[in-house]
Design a protein around this motif. Structure first.
Motif, PDB file in Angstrom:
ATOM      1  N   GLN A 155     -94.022  64.327 -14.312  1.00 15.33           N
ATOM      2  CA  GLN A 155     -94.942  64.604 -12.907  1.00 15.33           C
ATOM      3  C   GLN A 155     -94.214  63.826 -11.946  1.00 15.33           C
ATOM      4  OE1 GLN A 155     -98.625  62.943 -14.342  1.00 15.33           O
ATOM      5  NE2 GLN A 155     -99.395  65.115 -14.857  1.00 15.33           N
ATOM      6  N   LYS A 156     -93.593  62.497 -11.904  1.00 14.51           N
ATOM      7  CA  LYS A 156     -92.894  61.905 -10.860  1.00 14.51           C
ATOM      8  C   LYS A 156     -91.760  62.726 -10.712  1.00 14.51           C
ATOM      9  CE  LYS A 156     -94.243  57.167 -12.683  1.00 14.51           C
ATOM     10  NZ  LYS A 156     -93.726  55.955 -13.408  1.00 14.51           N
ATOM     11  N   MET A 157     -91.117  63.351 -11.344  1.00 11.98           N
ATOM     12  CA  MET A 157     -89.922  64.215 -10.941  1.00 11.98           C
ATOM     13  C   MET A 157     -90.203  65.233 -10.341  1.00 11.98           C
ATOM     14  SD  MET A 157     -86.537  64.195 -10.972  1.00 11.98           S
ATOM     15  CE  MET A 157     -86.524  62.487 -11.964  1.00 11.98           C
ATOM     16  N   ARG A 158     -91.234  65.965 -10.707  1.00 12.37           N
ATOM     17  CA  ARG A 158     -91.782  67.034  -9.735  1.00 12.37           C
ATOM     18  C   ARG A 158     -92.199  66.728  -8.474  1.00 12.37           C
ATOM     19  NH1 ARG A 158     -96.501  69.609 -12.516  1.00 12.37           N
ATOM     20  NH2 ARG A 158     -96.420  68.167 -14.127  1.00 12.37           N
ATOM     21  N   ALA A 159     -92.937  65.620  -8.453  1.00 16.91           N
ATOM     22  CA  ALA A 159     -93.239  65.014  -7.006  1.00 16.91           C
ATOM     23  C   ALA A 159     -92.073  64.786  -6.282  1.00 16.91           C
ATOM     24  CB  ALA A 159     -93.980  63.646  -7.286  1.00 16.91           C
ATOM     25  N   GLU A 160     -90.912  64.116  -6.888  1.00 14.14           N
ATOM     26  CA  GLU A 160     -89.992  63.687  -6.172  1.00 14.14           C
ATOM     27  C   GLU A 160     -89.114  64.838  -5.524  1.00 14.14           C
ATOM     28  OE1 GLU A 160     -88.669  60.850  -5.387  1.00 14.14           O
ATOM     29  OE2 GLU A 160     -89.787  59.402  -6.527  1.00 14.14           O
ATOM     30  N   LEU A 161     -88.916  65.987  -6.308  1.00  8.48           N
ATOM     31  CA  LEU A 161     -88.354  67.038  -6.014  1.00  8.48           C
ATOM     32  C   LEU A 161     -88.958  67.554  -4.694  1.00  8.48           C
ATOM     33  CD1 LEU A 161     -87.267  69.215  -9.154  1.00  8.48           C
ATOM     34  CD2 LEU A 161     -85.901  68.423  -7.265  1.00  8.48           C
ATOM     35  N   CYS A 162     -90.332  67.720  -4.759  1.00  8.52           N
ATOM     36  CA  CYS A 162     -91.014  68.124  -3.564  1.00  8.52           C
ATOM     37  C   CYS A 162     -90.786  67.438  -2.406  1.00  8.52           C
ATOM     38  CB  CYS A 162     -92.575  68.042  -3.872  1.00  8.52           C
ATOM     39  SG  CYS A 162     -93.700  68.640  -2.579  1.00  8.52           S
ATOM     40  N   PRO A 200     -81.513  64.300 -13.264  1.00 10.06           N
ATOM     41  CA  PRO A 200     -82.923  64.459 -12.839  1.00 10.06           C
ATOM     42  C   PRO A 200     -83.706  64.720 -14.233  1.00 10.06           C
ATOM     43  CG  PRO A 200     -81.665  66.493 -12.513  1.00 10.06           C
ATOM     44  CD  PRO A 200     -80.753  65.385 -12.723  1.00 10.06           C
ATOM     45  N   THR A 201     -83.285  65.169 -15.204  1.00 15.61           N
ATOM     46  CA  THR A 201     -83.946  65.263 -16.365  1.00 15.61           C
ATOM     47  C   THR A 201     -83.955  64.117 -17.537  1.00 15.61           C
ATOM     48  OG1 THR A 201     -81.945  66.330 -17.394  1.00 15.61           O
ATOM     49  CG2 THR A 201     -83.617  67.969 -16.294  1.00 15.61           C
ATOM     50  N   ILE A 202     -83.325  63.070 -16.980  1.00 16.95           N
ATOM     51  CA  ILE A 202     -83.342  62.178 -17.995  1.00 16.95           C
ATOM     52  C   ILE A 202     -84.529  61.487 -18.210  1.00 16.95           C
ATOM     53  CG2 ILE A 202     -83.084  60.252 -16.041  1.00 16.95           C
ATOM     54  CD1 ILE A 202     -81.232  58.607 -17.646  1.00 16.95           C
ATOM     55  N   GLY A 203     -84.851  61.364 -19.860  1.00 22.33           N
ATOM     56  CA  GLY A 203     -86.149  61.089 -20.158  1.00 22.33           C
ATOM     57  C   GLY A 203     -87.224  61.852 -20.309  1.00 22.33           C
ATOM     58  N   LEU A 204     -87.110  63.223 -19.718  1.00 25.84           N
ATOM     59  CA  LEU A 204     -88.102  64.091 -19.717  1.00 25.84           C
ATOM     60  C   LEU A 204     -88.228  64.792 -21.087  1.00 25.84           C
ATOM     61  CD1 LEU A 204     -87.630  65.930 -16.139  1.00 25.84           C
ATOM     62  CD2 LEU A 204     -89.015  64.050 -16.829  1.00 25.84           C
ATOM     63  N   ASP A 205     -89.542  65.188 -21.318  1.00 25.52           N
ATOM     64  CA  ASP A 205     -89.553  65.874 -22.610  1.00 25.52           C
ATOM     65  C   ASP A 205     -89.210  67.564 -22.373  1.00 25.52           C
ATOM     66  OD1 ASP A 205     -92.068  67.962 -21.774  1.00 25.52           O
ATOM     67  OD2 ASP A 205     -92.446  65.865 -21.024  1.00 25.52           O
ATOM     68  N   ALA A 206     -89.260  67.949 -23.556  1.00 28.98           N
ATOM     69  CA  ALA A 206     -88.855  69.747 -23.401  1.00 28.98           C
ATOM     70  C   ALA A 206     -89.732  70.569 -22.489  1.00 28.98           C
ATOM     71  CB  ALA A 206     -88.699  70.330 -24.961  1.00 28.98           C
ATOM     72  N   VAL A 207     -90.866  70.429 -22.562  1.00 28.10           N
ATOM     73  CA  VAL A 207     -91.572  71.223 -21.716  1.00 28.10           C
ATOM     74  C   VAL A 207     -91.339  70.870 -20.141  1.00 28.10           C
ATOM     75  CG1 VAL A 207     -93.867  72.037 -20.905  1.00 28.10           C
ATOM     76  CG2 VAL A 207     -93.408  71.460 -23.255  1.00 28.10           C
ATOM     77  N   MET A 240     -76.110  70.623  -6.282  1.00 29.85           N
ATOM     78  CA  MET A 240     -74.888  69.807  -7.078  1.00 29.85           C
ATOM     79  C   MET A 240     -75.560  68.857  -8.006  1.00 29.85           C
ATOM     80  SD  MET A 240     -71.512  68.011  -5.657  1.00 29.85           S
ATOM     81  CE  MET A 240     -70.283  67.428  -6.726  1.00 29.85           C
ATOM     82  N   LEU A 241     -75.421  69.254  -9.516  1.00 30.54           N
ATOM     83  CA  LEU A 241     -76.326  68.654 -10.371  1.00 30.54           C
ATOM     84  C   LEU A 241     -75.226  67.893 -11.529  1.00 30.54           C
ATOM     85  CD1 LEU A 241     -78.921  68.432 -12.569  1.00 30.54           C
ATOM     86  CD2 LEU A 241     -77.940  70.691 -13.326  1.00 30.54           C
ATOM     87  N   THR A 242     -75.722  66.378 -11.581  1.00 33.01           N
ATOM     88  CA  THR A 242     -74.925  65.748 -12.472  1.00 33.01           C
ATOM     89  C   THR A 242     -75.993  65.403 -13.700  1.00 33.01           C
ATOM     90  OG1 THR A 242     -75.753  63.460 -11.859  1.00 33.01           O
ATOM     91  CG2 THR A 242     -73.812  64.449 -10.522  1.00 33.01           C
ATOM     92  N   THR A 243     -75.694  65.509 -15.063  1.00 26.83           N
ATOM     93  CA  THR A 243     -76.398  65.478 -16.173  1.00 26.83           C
ATOM     94  C   THR A 243     -75.588  65.062 -17.397  1.00 26.83           C
ATOM     95  OG1 THR A 243     -78.039  66.461 -17.369  1.00 26.83           O
ATOM     96  CG2 THR A 243     -76.386  68.002 -16.466  1.00 26.83           C
ATOM     97  N   HIS A 244     -76.096  64.695 -18.394  1.00 27.00           N
ATOM     98  CA  HIS A 244     -75.703  64.505 -19.682  1.00 27.00           C
ATOM     99  C   HIS A 244     -76.179  65.668 -20.544  1.00 27.00           C
ATOM    100  CE1 HIS A 244     -73.038  60.968 -19.291  1.00 27.00           C
ATOM    101  NE2 HIS A 244     -73.872  60.468 -18.392  1.00 27.00           N
ATOM    102  N   ASP A 245     -77.065  66.273 -20.292  1.00 28.78           N
ATOM    103  CA  ASP A 245     -77.714  67.117 -20.906  1.00 28.78           C
ATOM    104  C   ASP A 245     -77.211  68.560 -20.927  1.00 28.78           C
ATOM    105  OD1 ASP A 245     -79.540  69.186 -22.134  1.00 28.78           O
ATOM    106  OD2 ASP A 245     -81.360  67.901 -21.789  1.00 28.78           O
ATOM    107  N   MET A 246     -76.302  69.065 -21.722  1.00 29.22           N
ATOM    108  CA  MET A 246     -75.781  70.081 -21.806  1.00 29.22           C
ATOM    109  C   MET A 246     -76.725  71.445 -21.812  1.00 29.22           C
ATOM    110  SD  MET A 246     -72.628  71.062 -22.095  1.00 29.22           S
ATOM    111  CE  MET A 246     -71.559  72.519 -21.954  1.00 29.22           C
ATOM    112  N   GLU A 247     -77.852  71.447 -22.107  1.00 29.13           N
ATOM    113  CA  GLU A 247     -78.666  72.598 -21.798  1.00 29.13           C
ATOM    114  C   GLU A 247     -78.973  72.589 -20.393  1.00 29.13           C
ATOM    115  OE1 GLU A 247     -82.280  72.317 -24.282  1.00 29.13           O
ATOM    116  OE2 GLU A 247     -81.034  72.197 -26.124  1.00 29.13           O
ATOM    117  N   ASP A 248     -79.155  71.534 -19.727  1.00 26.30           N
ATOM    118  CA  ASP A 248     -79.243  71.852 -18.321  1.00 26.30           C
ATOM    119  C   ASP A 248     -78.275  72.469 -17.649  1.00 26.30           C
ATOM    120  OD1 ASP A 248     -81.418  70.273 -18.416  1.00 26.30           O
ATOM    121  OD2 ASP A 248     -80.479  68.282 -17.748  1.00 26.30           O
ATOM    122  N   ILE A 249     -76.780  72.336 -18.037  1.00 27.98           N
ATOM    123  CA  ILE A 249     -75.601  72.940 -17.391  1.00 27.98           C
ATOM    124  C   ILE A 249     -75.720  74.439 -17.996  1.00 27.98           C
ATOM    125  CG2 ILE A 249     -72.923  73.294 -17.741  1.00 27.98           C
ATOM    126  CD1 ILE A 249     -74.289  70.532 -16.122  1.00 27.98           C
TER     127      ILE A 249
END
Length: 321
Positions: free
Chosen positions: A155-162, A177-184, A205-214
């Motif tokens: 919820q915090k991440m959605r609020a930050e994006l807004c 941005p998806t660090i620590g987030l659940d799958a949903v 421009m997205l930095t991430t360690h999650d290959m599924e994000d990419i």
């Protein structure tokens, strides 16, 4: 049209080591975060910027958002130099750091948005229409009166994006941005970013360690290592070149499944479990799964996902880094 232009960007940091016993002063070490990187991003692109920890990803984002000043090199975003034209420049960018917040901790998030409206001098009519759009897209309606500290991580991440998109920025920088987030929460976040990019043409421009994000978001990928750009191209080309080994573990209801696999596939058996190692470039994963299903009724199966660390390790090995 080129929107981000980076040429031979360099940045170093001075790191003080722990003082050794018997010495009066701590030793210093100069660490090179960026060692002369160059790239161009077109307006409206959604680019993945990946690499191991310490590769220089966050440093690049901080320089391009005007937070840091490089030692040398050039960078322009929308014709402006981030660290020199910062006052005018920040009106055109949005930034979200996965472990930092721009919203106020103890107040309802709608009050934080109201303050951001004044900071960015957003006209009331534009603010209301943009708020309605983002609240609906990010499903924030029931959370607007809740203080940030009471929200879950997703919820915090959605609020930050807004908050980062209220002023309709031309470019959005996302640092893990998806660090620590659940799958949903991850799926919802990815869907929103695709919508924002398509609906408003926002450069991301997205930095991430999650290959599924990419895989879900980015057709173009830049890989950084030791402060240098190691790869810049399509995700498909990156996977074909470096994602050379995949492992699938499977259990069958029968003790003797009728496996009919190519000779190059490695098969290990242990306690009713079969571990199969193969090359996706030689045998597509879809074909491998079909062969395993033909062998018998599967009771349990685990497919090793594409992994950025694995890709980076393969690149390092090939480039002798």
């Amino acid at each position: 049209m080129s929107y981000i232009e980076v040429n031979n960007l360099r940045k170093t940091f001075t790191v003080r080591k722990k003082r050794e016993k018997g010495k009066l002063f701590r030793e210093k070490e100069i660490v090179s975060a960026l060692a002369g990187i160059s790239f161009v991003v077109e307006k409206g692109e959604l680019v993945g910027y990946i690499g191991p920890n310490g590769a220089g990803k966050s440093t690049t984002v901080k320089i391009l958002s005007g937070i840091l000043t490089p030692e040398s090199g050039e960078a322009k975003v929308g014709g402006m130099i981030p660290w020199k034209d910062r006052k005018d420049y920040v009106k055109h960018i949005g930034v979200v750091f996965g472990q930092r917040s721009q919203l106020w901790w103890d107040v309802p998030i709608v009050d934080s948005y109201s303050l951001l409206k004044d900071i960015y001098r957003i006209p009331e009519k534009d603010y209301k229409s943009r708020m309605d759009e983002l609240v609906e897209a990010l499903q924030l309606e029931k959370l607007l009166r809740t203080p940030l500290r009471l929200l879950s991580l997703g919820q915090k991440m959605r609020a930050e994006l807004c908050g980062s998109l209220l002023h309709r920025p031309d470019i959005l920088f996302l640092d893990e941005p998806t660090i620590g987030l659940d799958a949903v929460s991850k799926l919802a976040l990815r869907d929103f970013l695709k919508w924002e990019n398509k609906e408003h043409g926002t450069t991301i421009m997205l930095t991430t360690h999650d290959m599924e994000d990419i895989a879900a978001l980015c057709s173009r990928v830049m890989v950084l290592g030791h402060g240098q750009k190691l790869f810049d191209g399509h995700l498909k080309d990156l996977l074909e070149r470096f994602d050379t080994v995949r492992t699938v573990t499977v259990k069958y209801n029968t003790d003797e499944p009728k496996l009919n696999l190519p000779e190059k596939v490695q098969v290990e058996r242990s306690d009713g479990e079969i571990k199969i190692t193969y090359s996706p470039s030689e045998i597509p994963t879809a074909n491998m799964l079909a062969l395993l299903q033909d062998a018998g009724t599967i009771s349990e199966m685990t497919l090793e996902s594409e992994n950025i660390d694995h890709l980076i390790a393969a690149m390092y090995k090939e480039m002798d880094l």
